[in-house]
Design a protein around this motif. Structure first.
Motif, short mmCIF file in Angstrom:
data_model
loop_
_atom_site.label_atom_id
_atom_site.label_comp_id
_atom_site.label_asym_id
_atom_site.label_seq_id
_atom_site.Cartn_x
_atom_site.Cartn_y
_atom_site.Cartn_z
N LEU A 61 -52.87 43.10 -47.70
CA LEU A 61 -53.00 41.67 -47.46
C LEU A 61 -52.96 41.34 -45.98
O LEU A 61 -52.24 41.98 -45.21
CB LEU A 61 -51.89 40.91 -48.19
N ALA A 62 -53.72 40.35 -45.59
CA ALA A 62 -53.74 39.87 -44.21
C ALA A 62 -53.97 38.36 -44.25
O ALA A 62 -54.24 37.78 -45.31
CB ALA A 62 -54.85 40.56 -43.43
N ASP A 63 -53.83 37.71 -43.08
CA ASP A 63 -54.33 36.35 -42.99
C ASP A 63 -55.71 36.43 -42.33
O ASP A 63 -56.38 37.46 -42.42
CB ASP A 63 -53.35 35.42 -42.25
N TRP A 64 -56.15 35.38 -41.67
CA TRP A 64 -57.50 35.40 -41.10
C TRP A 64 -57.55 36.03 -39.72
O TRP A 64 -58.63 36.21 -39.16
CB TRP A 64 -58.03 33.97 -41.00
N SER A 65 -56.42 36.40 -39.15
CA SER A 65 -56.36 36.72 -37.73
C SER A 65 -56.52 38.21 -37.43
O SER A 65 -56.24 39.08 -38.27
CB SER A 65 -55.02 36.26 -37.15
N ALA A 66 -56.92 38.50 -36.18
CA ALA A 66 -57.01 39.88 -35.73
C ALA A 66 -55.64 40.54 -35.71
O ALA A 66 -55.52 41.74 -35.98
CB ALA A 66 -57.65 39.92 -34.34
N GLN A 67 -54.59 39.79 -35.40
CA GLN A 67 -53.24 40.35 -35.38
C GLN A 67 -52.85 40.86 -36.76
O GLN A 67 -52.28 41.94 -36.89
CB GLN A 67 -52.23 39.30 -34.90
N ASP A 119 -64.41 39.50 -39.91
CA ASP A 119 -64.61 40.34 -38.74
C ASP A 119 -63.38 40.40 -37.85
O ASP A 119 -63.08 41.44 -37.24
CB ASP A 119 -65.81 39.85 -37.92
N GLU A 120 -62.66 39.29 -37.74
CA GLU A 120 -61.48 39.29 -36.90
C GLU A 120 -60.44 40.27 -37.42
O GLU A 120 -59.77 40.97 -36.64
CB GLU A 120 -60.92 37.87 -36.79
N ILE A 121 -60.27 40.32 -38.72
CA ILE A 121 -59.39 41.33 -39.32
C ILE A 121 -59.89 42.73 -38.97
O ILE A 121 -59.11 43.62 -38.62
CB ILE A 121 -59.30 41.14 -40.84
N ALA A 122 -61.20 42.93 -39.07
CA ALA A 122 -61.78 44.24 -38.77
C ALA A 122 -61.50 44.65 -37.33
O ALA A 122 -61.22 45.82 -37.04
CB ALA A 122 -63.28 44.23 -39.04
N GLY A 151 -58.89 43.90 -35.55
CA GLY A 151 -57.51 44.35 -35.50
C GLY A 151 -57.32 45.70 -36.17
O GLY A 151 -56.57 46.56 -35.68
N VAL A 152 -57.98 45.91 -37.30
CA VAL A 152 -57.90 47.19 -38.00
C VAL A 152 -58.38 48.32 -37.10
O VAL A 152 -57.72 49.37 -36.96
CB VAL A 152 -58.73 47.15 -39.30
N MET A 153 -59.53 48.14 -36.45
CA MET A 153 -60.07 49.19 -35.59
C MET A 153 -59.13 49.50 -34.43
O MET A 153 -58.94 50.66 -34.06
CB MET A 153 -61.46 48.79 -35.09
#
Length: 347
Positions: free
Chosen positions: A222-228, A251-254, A256-258
């Protein structure tokens, strides 16, 4: 003689004075509500040109008994998908001679939803467009009165009756997952955006593609909408031995994941392939550039405005409008899995 006021913007009374007619006569010329002679119309038009007078479209709309403001209710205005959709609404509204007012619902609590809806309903509205991207949007939609013209930007037909612009999240999640499987990955992990009170179409499409292929369905991160939040999800994924492919809810999540994977010694895409969703403007500039499911949010917004205007004017036409299907843009963040898989731990 130059009659142009020097210290302020010219108003209706200035036009009447220069034209030598009454203020109601100028109003009749501007609204077209009552016929006037060609001679009088020319005098008013000449005065408008001399003064550089610009009619107040909102005031004219009220004189005609037509509201000229479109409300937008959204849970956020800073995320790419929200902002681009609002851009589409505003551009289409401007072309139609309509103003736009935006109200943000701070949270999904009853108090915050009521405060936002009450604030919006205090405006002279032609109608409201709801961005049903999250729980705030869904609850605000339910709280709006039935008598108000409403259009909804959403991925579902569930909920109250309203004109809807539909985007196919399910297809996007399904096709992104199928693409990763086609590269040879055994399964695809998913980092989810927040739910709007019902299963996300992206999540459902991801799971459906895995089950259809007879593959393991990993536990959702689970995540929210943010890169963090994507970064924090990436830290979890970096420690799992079977992670070779990740689908991110946006994409912002992506991004942060990368970043988290790379900081933990994993290469994207050699060790882990990553796919995003939405085609954020930074996706092509990221390192590596991000493979993503692109959506035309600007078109979504414009379509919603057109549906709302059609309802306000009682025009015949479809109650719903579909946006162009999301489509995959392949860039540098995806590749076939490296022999042996990920099998790494956090450094």
């Amino acid at each position: 003689m130059d009659h142009r006021p020097r210290e302020r913007v010219p108003v209706l009374a200035d036009v009447a004075r220069v034209a030598g007619v009454s203020v109601p006569t100028v109003s009749r010329v501007l609204t077209g509500a009552t016929p006037v002679s060609d001679k009088t119309r020319k005098r008013v038009d000449d005065a408008i040109l001399e003064l550089g007078y610009r009619p107040n479209e909102a005031a004219r709309a009220l004189v005609r008994g037509r509201q000229s403001m479109v409300g937008i209710i959204a849970g956020n205005t800073t995320r790419f998908g929200y902002a681009a959709t609002i851009q589409g609404i505003e551009e289409a509204a401007r072309a139609a001679g309509l103003l736009v007012a935006i109200t943000v619902v701070n949270s999904a609590t009853e108090a915050d939803v009521k405060a936002a809806v009450d604030l919006m309903l205090g405006q002279p509205l032609a109608g409201v467009i709801v961005l049903d991207f999250d729980l705030q949007g869904e609850r605000a939609l339910s709280a709006l009165p039935e008598t108000l013209p409403i259009a909804v930007v959403t991925s579902t037909n569930d909920g109250r009756a309203a004109r809807r612009v539909l985007f196919d999240d399910h297809k996007g999640g399904y096709e992104a997952t199928k693409y990763l499987l086609s590269l040879g990955h055994e399964t695809v992990h998913y980092v989810a955006v927040p739910s709007s009170g019902r299963p996300s179409g992206r999540l459902v499409g991801w799971r459906e593609a895995l089950l259809e292929a007879g593959r393991k369905v990993p536990e959702v991160v689970l995540a929210d909408w943010s890169a963090q939040s994507g970064f924090e999800a990436g830290l979890i994924l970096a420690g799992l031995s079977d992670v070779t492919a990740v689908l991110s809810g946006n994409d912002e999540i992506a991004f942060g994941v990368m970043k988290a994977l790379q900081l933990n010694g994993l290469s994207v895409p050699d060790d882990v392939s990553v796919v995003g969703f939405d085609d954020h403007p930074h996706a092509v500039l990221w390192s590596p550039s991000l493979t993503t499911m692109a959506q035309d949010f600007v078109q979504l917004g414009a379509s919603a405005l057109h549906l709302l205007v059609a309802e306000r004017e009682g025009a015949d036409g479809p109650a719903d409008a579909s946006s162009p299907s999301p489509h995959l843009i392949v860039r540098d963040s995806t590749a076939p899995p490296r022999a042996g898989g990920a099998g790494r731990t956090i450094h």
